[in-house]
Design a protein around this motif. Structure first.
Motif, short mmCIF file in Angstrom:
data_model
loop_
_atom_site.label_atom_id
_atom_site.label_comp_id
_atom_site.label_asym_id
_atom_site.label_seq_id
_atom_site.Cartn_x
_atom_site.Cartn_y
_atom_site.Cartn_z
N GLY A 30 92.74 57.34 57.90
CA GLY A 30 93.56 56.12 57.85
C GLY A 30 93.00 55.08 56.91
N ALA A 31 91.70 54.87 56.99
CA ALA A 31 91.07 53.87 56.12
C ALA A 31 91.10 54.33 54.66
CB ALA A 31 89.64 53.60 56.57
N GLY A 32 90.95 55.62 54.43
CA GLY A 32 91.00 56.14 53.06
C GLY A 32 92.36 55.92 52.42
N ALA A 33 93.42 56.11 53.19
CA ALA A 33 94.77 55.89 52.67
C ALA A 33 94.99 54.42 52.34
CB ALA A 33 95.80 56.38 53.68
N VAL A 34 94.50 53.52 53.20
CA VAL A 34 94.64 52.08 52.95
C VAL A 34 93.77 51.68 51.76
CG1 VAL A 34 94.20 49.78 53.89
CG2 VAL A 34 95.27 51.55 55.32
N GLY A 35 92.52 52.13 51.75
CA GLY A 35 91.61 51.79 50.66
C GLY A 35 92.12 52.23 49.31
N ALA A 36 92.86 53.32 49.28
CA ALA A 36 93.35 53.87 48.02
C ALA A 36 94.35 52.96 47.31
CB ALA A 36 93.99 55.23 48.26
N VAL A 37 94.96 52.02 48.02
CA VAL A 37 95.91 51.12 47.36
C VAL A 37 95.32 49.73 47.09
CG1 VAL A 37 97.94 52.34 48.24
CG2 VAL A 37 97.02 50.41 49.53
N ILE A 38 94.17 49.43 47.66
CA ILE A 38 93.57 48.09 47.51
C ILE A 38 93.34 47.69 46.05
CG2 ILE A 38 91.49 46.70 47.95
CD1 ILE A 38 91.43 47.94 50.77
N PRO A 39 92.78 48.53 45.19
CA PRO A 39 92.53 48.06 43.82
C PRO A 39 93.78 47.59 43.07
CG PRO A 39 91.22 50.00 44.26
CD PRO A 39 92.17 49.86 45.42
N ASP A 40 94.95 48.06 43.45
CA ASP A 40 96.17 47.63 42.76
C ASP A 40 96.71 46.30 43.25
OD1 ASP A 40 96.42 49.41 40.70
OD2 ASP A 40 97.75 50.78 41.77
N ILE A 41 95.92 45.54 44.00
CA ILE A 41 96.31 44.19 44.39
C ILE A 41 96.54 43.32 43.15
CG2 ILE A 41 93.93 43.34 44.67
CD1 ILE A 41 96.93 42.35 46.89
N CYS A 42 95.98 43.74 42.03
CA CYS A 42 96.13 42.99 40.77
C CYS A 42 97.47 43.23 40.10
CB CYS A 42 94.99 43.35 39.81
SG CYS A 42 95.01 45.09 39.32
#
Length: 159
Positions: A30-42
């Motif tokens: 679950g955390a891996g799936a969420v973490g995978a989109v975090i860098p695109d907050i930009c």
């Protein structure tokens, strides 16, 4: 890479990571799936950018796309914050693995990333894929197969 490819990349990476740790695989997944989109907050058009438009706009205005949030310094800062404030180490690890998978996948695109930000050096693999192109679909399929393979091992399915 598209959001769905990043998510399956985070899933595959977190399940692979589960093979070498004693963390709970469900939390890593679950955390891996969420973490995978975090860098695109930009990027305002990304899944996370549309979810947090004000934060996305501020980060994009300050740094641009694929710079700070796609760098080792961002990964390090996130690690410090996650391990300091998250109550579960498996969640922190999963988020970081997902974020790292995002960086690796974006290094496989023509535009690459500013991995060593604030240095203006672009890092990309010698062979790249076009976002949304045929090569990305092949990457998506391979990551899906890896997710099944590592998932079967992580959850002790014996066939």
């Amino acid at each position: 890479m598209t959001g769905k490819t990043h998510i399956i990349g985070g899933i595959a990476a977190s399940l692979a990571f589960a093979q070498i740790t004693n963390y709970e695989p469900v939390l890593l997944l679950g955390a891996g799936a969420v973490g995978a989109v975090i860098p695109d907050i930009c990027h305002g058009g990304s899944k996370i950018g549309r979810t947090f438009p004000v934060v996305s706009k501020i980060i994009n205005t300050l740094f641009g796309h694929r710079t700070f949030t796609h760098s080792l310094i961002f990964l390090l800062m996130a690690a410090l914050l996650f391990y300091a404030f998250l109550p579960n180490e498996a969640i922190a690890a999963g988020l970081l693995v997902g974020m790292a998978s995002h960086l690796v996948l974006d290094m496989a695109t023509k535009n690459g990333i500013k991995l060593l930000f604030p240095l203006k050096v672009t890092v990309r693999f010698p062979i790249t894929a076009k976002t949304g192109g045929t090569a990305e679909y092949v990457v998506f399929a391979m990551l899906s197969l890896l997710s099944v393979y590592f998932g079967l091992s992580a959850f002790d399915f014996n066939f």
